[in-house]
Design a protein around this motif. Structure first.
Motif, short mmCIF file in Angstrom:
data_model
loop_
_atom_site.label_atom_id
_atom_site.label_comp_id
_atom_site.label_asym_id
_atom_site.label_seq_id
_atom_site.Cartn_x
_atom_site.Cartn_y
_atom_site.Cartn_z
N GLU A 123 0.83 -1.21 0.00
CA GLU A 123 0.00 0.00 0.00
C GLU A 123 0.87 1.27 0.00
OE1 GLU A 123 -3.15 -0.37 -0.56
OE2 GLU A 123 -3.13 -2.53 -0.19
N PRO A 124 1.50 1.57 -1.13
CA PRO A 124 2.34 2.78 -1.21
C PRO A 124 1.58 4.03 -0.77
CG PRO A 124 2.55 1.47 -3.20
CD PRO A 124 1.43 0.86 -2.38
N GLY A 125 2.24 4.84 0.02
CA GLY A 125 1.64 6.06 0.54
C GLY A 125 0.83 5.84 1.80
N TRP A 126 0.34 4.62 1.99
CA TRP A 126 -0.45 4.26 3.17
C TRP A 126 -0.04 2.84 3.55
CZ3 TRP A 126 -3.37 6.64 6.63
CH2 TRP A 126 -4.22 5.89 7.43
N ARG A 127 1.03 2.70 4.31
CA ARG A 127 1.62 1.40 4.58
C ARG A 127 0.78 0.57 5.55
NH1 ARG A 127 4.52 0.48 0.40
NH2 ARG A 127 6.42 1.68 0.23
N THR A 128 0.48 -0.66 5.13
CA THR A 128 -0.22 -1.60 6.00
C THR A 128 0.71 -2.72 6.45
OG1 THR A 128 -0.98 -2.92 4.11
CG2 THR A 128 -2.46 -1.17 4.92
N HIS A 129 1.69 -3.05 5.61
CA HIS A 129 2.63 -4.14 5.88
C HIS A 129 4.03 -3.74 5.42
CE1 HIS A 129 -1.26 -6.18 5.55
NE2 HIS A 129 -0.74 -7.22 6.18
N LEU A 130 5.02 -4.13 6.19
CA LEU A 130 6.41 -4.00 5.79
C LEU A 130 7.06 -5.38 5.93
CD1 LEU A 130 7.45 -0.65 7.49
CD2 LEU A 130 7.08 -1.05 5.05
#
Length: 171
Positions: free
Chosen positions: A99-106
């Protein structure tokens, strides 16, 4: 449960038991998709520690034999919804984000059983096992989130000494 945080933002939310479920589901999805490159996938970070307030981002560690595997798995990770900026300046760690710009997972790709792998798991397990340590870490995170709400890099850098102290105490 809402996951995600704007890039560079820092906002802590109370622990959610749904994080364990989300971490487990993503671990299994990654394990299946990346089986040719990895032997183990672990949910790490604050969302993997019951009772600990956290940024609502699921961190996962993928163990590989060589960091070059991160480059090789980029196409498959893209199919799974992850972007890959390559080396983002974290030694011995390659990071994919969902979710580029709104990170949910790394996703942190590191050498299996190497120093980064060991550090991620030992720190997580120490916080899980010690309520006083977990409370101390949460207090630090809350103070840093207040003073660095728009600067995730500085927030993270200021946690480093605490993490290093915990890991040194284990040695």
């Amino acid at each position: 449960m809402t996951l995600g945080l704007r890039n560079n933002g820092v906002h802590l939310v109370p622990y959610s038991p749904a994080w364990a479920e989300a971490g487990s589901a993503e671990r299994h999805r990654l394990q299946d998709a990346l089986a040719r490159w990895t032997g183990r996938v672990e949910h790490i970070g604050s969302t993997a520690v019951p009772g600990l307030a956290a940024k609502p981002i699921i961190d996962i560690c993928v163990g590989v034999q060589d960091l070059l595997h991160a480059d090789a798995m980029a196409e498959e990770m893209s199919r799974l919804g992850y972007d890959y900026p390559g080396d983002v300046g974290i030694p011995d760690d390659r990071v994919f984000g969902r979710e580029p710009g709104w990170r949910t997972h790394l996703i942190h790709v590191v050498v299996m059983d190497g120093p980064r792998w060991q550090a991620y798991l030992q720190f997580r397990d120490s916080l899980r096992a010690d309520p006083a340590l977990r409370a101390e870490y949460e207090a630090l995170k809350r103070a840093l989130a207040t003073s660095h709400a728009a600067d995730r890099y500085t927030y993270t850098q200021h946690k480093t000494a605490f993490v290093q102290r915990v890991l040194a105490d284990l040695a």
